[in-house]
Motif scaffolding. Structure first.
Motif, PDB file in Angstrom:
ATOM      1  N   ARG A 245       0.849  -1.193   0.000  1.00 46.51           N
ATOM      2  CA  ARG A 245       0.000   0.000   0.000  1.00 46.51           C
ATOM      3  C   ARG A 245       0.884   1.241   0.000  1.00 46.51           C
ATOM      4  O   ARG A 245       1.698   1.444   0.906  1.00 46.51           O
ATOM      5  CB  ARG A 245      -0.930   0.013   1.219  1.00 46.51           C
ATOM      6  CG  ARG A 245      -1.909  -1.149   1.277  1.00 46.51           C
ATOM      7  CD  ARG A 245      -2.938  -0.922   2.378  1.00 46.51           C
ATOM      8  NE  ARG A 245      -3.845   0.176   2.046  1.00 46.51           N
ATOM      9  CZ  ARG A 245      -4.755   0.664   2.891  1.00 46.51           C
ATOM     10  NH1 ARG A 245      -4.850   0.184   4.123  1.00 46.51           N
ATOM     11  NH2 ARG A 245      -5.547   1.650   2.514  1.00 46.51           N
ATOM     12  N   VAL A 246       0.674   2.075  -1.003  1.00 44.13           N
ATOM     13  CA  VAL A 246       1.445   3.309  -1.157  1.00 44.13           C
ATOM     14  C   VAL A 246       0.496   4.496  -1.059  1.00 44.13           C
ATOM     15  O   VAL A 246      -0.605   4.470  -1.621  1.00 44.13           O
ATOM     16  CB  VAL A 246       2.187   3.330  -2.509  1.00 44.13           C
ATOM     17  CG1 VAL A 246       2.886   4.674  -2.720  1.00 44.13           C
ATOM     18  CG2 VAL A 246       3.204   2.194  -2.579  1.00 44.13           C
ATOM     19  N   LEU A 247       0.929   5.541  -0.362  1.00 41.49           N
ATOM     20  CA  LEU A 247       0.138   6.757  -0.223  1.00 41.49           C
ATOM     21  C   LEU A 247       0.921   7.921  -0.813  1.00 41.49           C
ATOM     22  O   LEU A 247       2.060   8.170  -0.424  1.00 41.49           O
ATOM     23  CB  LEU A 247      -0.167   7.034   1.254  1.00 41.49           C
ATOM     24  CG  LEU A 247      -0.878   8.349   1.594  1.00 41.49           C
ATOM     25  CD1 LEU A 247      -2.254   8.416   0.944  1.00 41.49           C
ATOM     26  CD2 LEU A 247      -1.000   8.510   3.117  1.00 41.49           C
ATOM     27  N   ASN A 248       0.300   8.636  -1.758  1.00 44.88           N
ATOM     28  CA  ASN A 248       0.909   9.817  -2.374  1.00 44.88           C
ATOM     29  C   ASN A 248       0.069  11.032  -2.005  1.00 44.88           C
ATOM     30  O   ASN A 248      -1.040  11.205  -2.511  1.00 44.88           O
ATOM     31  CB  ASN A 248       0.999   9.663  -3.893  1.00 44.88           C
ATOM     32  CG  ASN A 248       1.657  10.853  -4.568  1.00 44.88           C
ATOM     33  OD1 ASN A 248       2.335  11.650  -3.925  1.00 44.88           O
ATOM     34  ND2 ASN A 248       1.458  10.980  -5.867  1.00 44.88           N
ATOM     35  N   LEU A 249       0.602  11.872  -1.106  1.00 42.55           N
ATOM     36  CA  LEU A 249      -0.111  13.059  -0.657  1.00 42.55           C
ATOM     37  C   LEU A 249       0.247  14.256  -1.521  1.00 42.55           C
ATOM     38  O   LEU A 249       1.389  14.397  -1.951  1.00 42.55           O
ATOM     39  CB  LEU A 249       0.246  13.349   0.797  1.00 42.55           C
ATOM     40  CG  LEU A 249      -0.167  12.287   1.826  1.00 42.55           C
ATOM     41  CD1 LEU A 249       0.518  12.553   3.163  1.00 42.55           C
ATOM     42  CD2 LEU A 249      -1.677  12.251   1.992  1.00 42.55           C
ATOM     43  N   PHE A 250      -0.732  15.129  -1.743  1.00 41.81           N
ATOM     44  CA  PHE A 250      -0.562  16.285  -2.645  1.00 41.81           C
ATOM     45  C   PHE A 250      -0.138  15.752  -4.018  1.00 41.81           C
ATOM     46  O   PHE A 250       0.840  16.192  -4.611  1.00 41.81           O
ATOM     47  CB  PHE A 250       0.487  17.264  -2.097  1.00 41.81           C
ATOM     48  CG  PHE A 250       0.290  17.626  -0.648  1.00 41.81           C
ATOM     49  CD1 PHE A 250      -0.603  18.618  -0.277  1.00 41.81           C
ATOM     50  CD2 PHE A 250       1.000  16.959   0.342  1.00 41.81           C
ATOM     51  CE1 PHE A 250      -0.784  18.953   1.061  1.00 41.81           C
ATOM     52  CE2 PHE A 250       0.825  17.283   1.685  1.00 41.81           C
ATOM     53  CZ  PHE A 250      -0.065  18.272   2.047  1.00 41.81           C
ATOM     54  N   SER A 251      -0.916  14.824  -4.521  1.00 43.36           N
ATOM     55  CA  SER A 251      -0.493  14.009  -5.675  1.00 43.36           C
ATOM     56  C   SER A 251      -0.495  14.757  -6.996  1.00 43.36           C
ATOM     57  O   SER A 251       0.135  14.310  -7.962  1.00 43.36           O
ATOM     58  CB  SER A 251      -1.388  12.767  -5.792  1.00 43.36           C
ATOM     59  OG  SER A 251      -2.760  13.149  -5.920  1.00 43.36           O
ATOM     60  N   TYR A 252      -1.216  15.872  -7.094  1.00 43.34           N
ATOM     61  CA  TYR A 252      -1.273  16.689  -8.308  1.00 43.34           C
ATOM     62  C   TYR A 252      -1.547  15.794  -9.523  1.00 43.34           C
ATOM     63  O   TYR A 252      -2.541  15.081  -9.565  1.00 43.34           O
ATOM     64  CB  TYR A 252      -0.002  17.527  -8.443  1.00 43.34           C
ATOM     65  CG  TYR A 252      -0.010  18.494  -9.620  1.00 43.34           C
ATOM     66  CD1 TYR A 252      -1.114  19.310  -9.871  1.00 43.34           C
ATOM     67  CD2 TYR A 252       1.075  18.580 -10.470  1.00 43.34           C
ATOM     68  CE1 TYR A 252      -1.129  20.182 -10.940  1.00 43.34           C
ATOM     69  CE2 TYR A 252       1.076  19.452 -11.545  1.00 43.34           C
ATOM     70  CZ  TYR A 252      -0.029  20.251 -11.777  1.00 43.34           C
ATOM     71  OH  TYR A 252      -0.039  21.110 -12.854  1.00 43.34           O
ATOM     72  N   ALA A 253      -0.673  15.801 -10.528  1.00 42.74           N
ATOM     73  CA  ALA A 253      -0.919  15.049 -11.759  1.00 42.74           C
ATOM     74  C   ALA A 253      -0.512  13.588 -11.663  1.00 42.74           C
ATOM     75  O   ALA A 253      -0.522  12.870 -12.678  1.00 42.74           O
ATOM     76  CB  ALA A 253      -0.192  15.710 -12.926  1.00 42.74           C
ATOM     77  N   GLY A 254      -0.140  13.135 -10.471  1.00 41.76           N
ATOM     78  CA  GLY A 254       0.076  11.702 -10.253  1.00 41.76           C
ATOM     79  C   GLY A 254       1.425  11.168 -10.676  1.00 41.76           C
ATOM     80  O   GLY A 254       1.564   9.959 -10.874  1.00 41.76           O
ATOM     81  N   GLY A 255       2.430  12.022 -10.777  1.00 39.85           N
ATOM     82  CA  GLY A 255       3.743  11.549 -11.200  1.00 39.85           C
ATOM     83  C   GLY A 255       4.323  10.494 -10.272  1.00 39.85           C
ATOM     84  O   GLY A 255       4.792   9.441 -10.727  1.00 39.85           O
ATOM     85  N   PHE A 256       4.303  10.754  -8.969  1.00 38.09           N
ATOM     86  CA  PHE A 256       4.801   9.762  -8.020  1.00 38.09           C
ATOM     87  C   PHE A 256       3.887   8.537  -7.972  1.00 38.09           C
ATOM     88  O   PHE A 256       4.347   7.418  -7.743  1.00 38.09           O
ATOM     89  CB  PHE A 256       4.918  10.375  -6.620  1.00 38.09           C
ATOM     90  CG  PHE A 256       6.087  11.306  -6.453  1.00 38.09           C
ATOM     91  CD1 PHE A 256       7.387  10.847  -6.589  1.00 38.09           C
ATOM     92  CD2 PHE A 256       5.885  12.651  -6.153  1.00 38.09           C
ATOM     93  CE1 PHE A 256       8.471  11.706  -6.434  1.00 38.09           C
ATOM     94  CE2 PHE A 256       6.962  13.515  -5.993  1.00 38.09           C
ATOM     95  CZ  PHE A 256       8.263  13.038  -6.138  1.00 38.09           C
ATOM     96  N   SER A 257       2.599   8.744  -8.187  1.00 42.55           N
ATOM     97  CA  SER A 257       1.642   7.635  -8.138  1.00 42.55           C
ATOM     98  C   SER A 257       1.885   6.635  -9.259  1.00 42.55           C
ATOM     99  O   SER A 257       1.946   5.424  -9.024  1.00 42.55           O
ATOM    100  CB  SER A 257       0.208   8.177  -8.216  1.00 42.55           C
ATOM    101  OG  SER A 257      -0.081   9.035  -7.141  1.00 42.55           O
TER     102      SER A 257
END
Length: 415
Positions: A245-257
């Protein structure tokens, strides 16, 4: 126009700092703005009469130093002069600036040769010794951003040089996104102004280390994307292998996601307050062959989400926290540090034992040591994490030794 500097400002210029603030201008120099007598927005007197306007070339001097360098005057910024030359060069004109731009572009030719990356910074302003001028490439489109008003009067003269140099590198369209105090008055986030070539599209896909990424040129943040996190997105992709399970906060356009999903994460939760950002992220997922339905996109305030996640007992084994700047000014620094502490406390409460936390700050007013103090044991309320690495911006965002403001990005990996 000649501008006479205080001893402190002159020492900074000698070290290579590219800015002269208004309080660094001393009285007594020919055509000088007298310290404390002229407010931001007022023009300084020219030697021989008249007034200096934004974009005028000025010569810098100090006691015992009749020539320190040349720069461009900005009538509307707290930074009165941006320094371009320190040597007795023949002239500061469009040819001199164009030569510096060509050197910056040539470096990128070498850095990105043979790499599967079509989006990167071509010119990093002060870091490439072309103060206030940022140029980002998005495949066949280049986006120009001005960090002050002093270069706006030069754009028409520089545009033929830009069109020729960028055209030779496959760039067909050039757009302008002025920001803050830029003379055009176009605020960041508004429609891109068309400068040259075919009108830029509102959106397009680029590649970053082989990963497809949708960029919103019309309304996106900065020039369209946060190119300074490129290398850190690749690091998250590597860190995500085997994570449930990964959490990306302030994900904006999802680059890290999307990086985490491509790296093998079981489920990625992207949290952002803007639903339009999630739509962009989902298109990027699909373009990379990843089904967004297998992941989660939550429109919420990050602090509120973390509070509810803790109440539910949710735990994540990789968390990326990359908020917008909490400290846009030095005055905002104490409040910003408090916000980082609250955020990192809340993040640590939902990070599983054995998990990895990637915490970022993009504010130049927050130093690396300041930021690390918001990640200490007392703040995180745990003693099982250690710093694995500290990263900054990539090679296409160079800085100068004397220009500490250019080293703004902190990306801390704790495990």
């Amino acid at each position: 126009m000649r501008v006479h500097l205080t001893a402190t400002a002159a020492a900074a210029v000698r070290r290579g700092h590219p800015w002269v603030y208004r309080d660094g201008i001393a009285g007594g120099g020919e055509g000088a703005e007298r310290r404390g007598e002229r407010r931001r927005g007022e023009r300084a007197p020219r030697a021989g009469g008249g007034a200096a306007a934004s974009g005028d070339v000025v010569e810098l001097s100090a006691e015992g130093a009749p020539f320190l360098g040349r720069g461009l005057w900005d009538a509307d910024s707290a930074i009165a002069v941006r320094v371009f030359q320190r040597a007795q060069a023949p002239a500061l004109d469009e040819r001199a600036i164009a030569e510096r731009l060509e050197r910056a572009f040539a470096l990128r030719d070498r850095w990105f040769e043979g790499r599967d990356t079509t989006a990167y910074r071509l010119c990093n302003g002060e870091g490439d010794r072309v103060p206030s001028l940022v140029i980002d490439r998005y495949d066949r489109v280049a986006v120009v951003r001005l960090d002050g008003g002093m270069l706006a009067p030069w754009l028409d003269r520089l545009l033929p040089h830009l069109a020729r140099a960028l055209g030779a590198r496959g760039v067909r369209s050039i757009g302008l996104r002025a920001r803050g105090e830029a003379a055009s008055g176009d605020a960041e986030g508004k429609k891109l102004a068309h400068l040259h070539g075919p009108p830029p599209p509102d959106r397009l896909f680029v590649r970053e280390n082989g990963v497809a990424m949708e960029v919103d040129l019309a309304r996106g943040q900065k020039t369209g994307a946060f190119l300074d996190q490129r290398d850190n997105r690749a690091r998250v992709r590597a860190l995500a292998a085997g994570r449930r399970r990964v959490l990306n906060l302030f994900s904006y356009a999802g680059g890290f996601s999307v990086a985490a999903a491509l790296g093998g994460a079981g489920r990625v939760t992207s949290v952002d307050s803007a639903p339009a950002a999630h739509a962009t992220a989902q298109r990027t997922f699909r373009e990379n062959g990843v089904d967004p339905a297998a992941h989660e996109f939550v429109t919420a305030d990050a602090f509120d989400f973390l509070e509810k996640a803790r109440a539910r007992g949710d735990r994540y084994d990789l968390i990326i926290s990359d908020p917008p700047s909490f400290a846009p000014s030095e005055r905002a620094k104490p409040r910003a540090l408090g916000a980082y502490r609250r955020l990192h406390t809340a993040v640590a409460r939902v990070l599983d034992r054995g998990g990895v936390l990637c915490a970022a700050s993009c504010s130049s007013h927050i130093t690396a040591e300041d930021f690390l103090a918001t990640l200490d044991d007392a703040t995180l309320e745990r003693d099982d994490l250690r710093i694995r690495a500290i990263h900054g911006q990539p090679e296409d965002h160079p800085t100068l030794p004397a220009w500490w403001e250019g080293r703004y990005l902190k990306f801390v990996v704790l495990e």
